[in-house]
Design an enzyme around this catalytic site. Structure first.
Site, PDB file in Angstrom:
ATOM      1  N   SER A  79      25.371  18.832 -12.367  1.00  0.00           N
ATOM      2  CA  SER A  79      24.462  17.499 -11.149  1.00  0.00           C
ATOM      3  C   SER A  79      22.715  18.292 -11.858  1.00  0.00           C
ATOM      4  O   SER A  79      22.314  17.532 -12.501  1.00  0.00           O
ATOM      5  CB  SER A  79      24.596  18.380  -9.716  1.00  0.00           C
ATOM      6  OG  SER A  79      23.046  17.380  -8.646  1.00  0.00           O
ATOM      7  N   ASP A 111      31.227  11.488  -4.547  1.00  0.00           N
ATOM      8  CA  ASP A 111      30.810  11.848  -4.677  1.00  0.00           C
ATOM      9  C   ASP A 111      29.701  11.287  -3.597  1.00  0.00           C
ATOM     10  O   ASP A 111      29.976  10.192  -4.139  1.00  0.00           O
ATOM     11  CB  ASP A 111      30.537  12.556  -5.946  1.00  0.00           C
ATOM     12  CG  ASP A 111      29.003  12.882  -6.381  1.00  0.00           C
ATOM     13  OD1 ASP A 111      28.139  13.059  -5.437  1.00  0.00           O
ATOM     14  OD2 ASP A 111      29.030  14.256  -7.086  1.00  0.00           O
ATOM     15  N   HIS A 126      31.428  15.433  -4.412  1.00  0.00           N
ATOM     16  CA  HIS A 126      30.224  16.944  -5.873  1.00  0.00           C
ATOM     17  C   HIS A 126      30.203  18.436  -5.640  1.00  0.00           C
ATOM     18  O   HIS A 126      29.542  18.452  -6.098  1.00  0.00           O
ATOM     19  CB  HIS A 126      28.826  15.984  -4.605  1.00  0.00           C
ATOM     20  CG  HIS A 126      27.438  16.305  -5.693  1.00  0.00           C
ATOM     21  ND1 HIS A 126      27.378  15.448  -6.781  1.00  0.00           N
ATOM     22  CD2 HIS A 126      26.808  17.202  -5.669  1.00  0.00           C
ATOM     23  CE1 HIS A 126      26.528  16.031  -7.940  1.00  0.00           C
ATOM     24  NE2 HIS A 126      25.844  16.966  -6.909  1.00  0.00           N
TER      25      HIS A 126
HETATM   26  N1  GSH Z   1      21.565  20.633   0.659  1.00  0.00           N
HETATM   27  C1  GSH Z   1      21.907  19.457   0.008  1.00  0.00           C
HETATM   28  C2  GSH Z   1      23.129  19.922  -0.637  1.00  0.00           C
HETATM   29  C3  GSH Z   1      22.874  20.477  -2.430  1.00  0.00           C
HETATM   30  C4  GSH Z   1      24.083  20.087  -3.049  1.00  0.00           C
HETATM   31  O1  GSH Z   1      25.218  19.758  -2.610  1.00  0.00           O
HETATM   32  N2  GSH Z   1      23.784  20.755  -3.876  1.00  0.00           N
HETATM   33  C5  GSH Z   1      24.997  21.132  -5.103  1.00  0.00           C
HETATM   34  C6  GSH Z   1      23.940  21.127  -6.629  1.00  0.00           C
HETATM   35  S1  GSH Z   1      23.394  19.272  -6.464  1.00  0.00           S
HETATM   36  C7  GSH Z   1      25.378  22.122  -4.902  1.00  0.00           C
HETATM   37  O2  GSH Z   1      25.957  22.631  -5.870  1.00  0.00           O
HETATM   38  N3  GSH Z   1      24.900  23.300  -3.992  1.00  0.00           N
HETATM   39  C8  GSH Z   1      26.320  24.244  -3.842  1.00  0.00           C
HETATM   40  C9  GSH Z   1      26.940  25.007  -3.170  1.00  0.00           C
HETATM   41  O3  GSH Z   1      28.072  23.417  -3.453  1.00  0.00           O
HETATM   42  O4  GSH Z   1      28.167  25.896  -2.745  1.00  0.00           O
HETATM   43  C10 GSH Z   1      22.418  18.397   1.177  1.00  0.00           C
HETATM   44  O5  GSH Z   1      22.839  19.261   2.356  1.00  0.00           O
HETATM   45  O6  GSH Z   1      22.813  17.288   0.729  1.00  0.00           O
END
Ligand code: GSH
EC number: 3.1.2.12
Length: 282
Positions: A151, A227, A260
């Site tokens: 990402s 995603d 994602h």
């Molecule tokens: N906080 C965001 C999502 C953020 C998100 O998906 N971050 C990804 C990277 S862009 C991630 O790897 N999050 C940490 C995880 O999944 O452990 C939301 O609520 O939509």
């Protein structure tokens, strides 16, 4: 403290060691954290290193804990480095206001705009300072480095490799932000860190860099088709178009049903480690 780095945790893992460390970064002006996985092969000498860049809201532990990459690093004899995704504890209140900007959202560039320019120097930290720290403390081959990311970290892997082609022998990404200048996450970050200078934006945009002639070793990119950020933030078709027009080799794999998150990453991480190992150990 051990000669410049503080050991926070170390754990035996697949016959190697997964550790987390902190050092006083002169470039960032604050303590910076990173994870290092040292595979068993390192007992016999230095081995290639693979930088693994995480996404928004993540830190130096996220990829190390959730991706399941260590077993493959142990099989191939690769050191894994998982840097934190931004400076922390900067005292800038607005940096903690949003999850997609500021803390946990460094976008792997050096900010030029106040107040971020003082500490948001992720590119210089990753390219200049961290490799020296690693060379002093870990059994890494400096001349054999690869980079991958997820990402925002996919954006980082692509753009850092495109901007510094002499530094990385192998590059791959999971669900990268391919054209940050065209999507809300990237536009918000570029506006905040770089201002309105479109030429500066282009220097940190993988699609624009490829369009302008930058090249990297053959790319491996995986993308889940369920995603939630695919159409609005990631736009892999823009990367596909730019690579096709430029003759930049790209294997873009689209996976029905995957979202994602890290369950997607851990499903395909073996292929990424094999991709890097083939190029780094050649
Ligand atoms: N906080 C965001 C999502 C953020 C998100 O998906 N971050 C990804 C990277 S862009 C991630 O790897 N999050 C940490 C995880 O999944 O452990 C939301 O609520 O939509």
């Amino acid at each position: 403290m051990t000669d410049g780095i503080t050991r926070l945790e170390e754990h035996r893992c697949h016959d190697g060691v997964q550790g987390f460390y902190e050092h006083a970064s002169a470039v960032v002006g604050l303590p910076m954290r990173f994870g290092v996985y040292v595979p068993p092969q390192a007992a016999n000498g230095t081995v290639p290193v693979l930088y693994c860049l995480a996404g928004l809201t993540c830190n130096e532990q996220t990829f190390a804990i959730k991706a399941g990459a260590q077993q493959h690093a142990a099989a191939h004899g690769l050191v894994l480095v998982t840097p934190d995704t931004s400076p922390r504890g900067t005292g800038i209140a607005e940096a903690d206001a949003d999850w997609d900007f500021g803390s946990g959202a460094g976008f792997y560039l050096d900010a030029t705009r106040s107040p971020y320019a003082a500490h948001w120097r992720m590119e210089s930290w990753l390219l200049q300072e961290l490799p020296q720290v690693l060379a002093r403390h870990f059994p890494v081959r400096q001349d054999r480095a690869g980079i991958l990311g997820h990402s925002m970290g996919g954006h980082g892997a692509l753009t850092l490799a495109l901007r510094h082609p002499d530094r990385f022998r192998s590059v791959s990404a999971f669900a990268p932000i391919s054209a940050p200048g065209e999507v809300p996450w990237g536009q918000k970050a570029f506006r905040g860190y770089l201002g309105e200078d479109q030429a500066a934006w282009a220097r940190h945009d993988a699609v624009r860099l490829i369009e302008q002639g930058a090249r990297v070793p053959p790319l491996l990119v995986d993308q889940g088709l369920d995603d939630q950020f695919l159409a609005t933030q990631l736009k892999p078709e823009r990367l596909e178009q730019a690579c096709a027009a430029a003759g930049q080799p790209l294997e873009l794999r689209r996976h029905p049903g995957y979202d994602h998150g890290y369950f997607f990453i851990q499903s395909f991480v073996a292929d990424h480690l094999a991709h890097h190992a083939a190029l780094l150990r050649a």
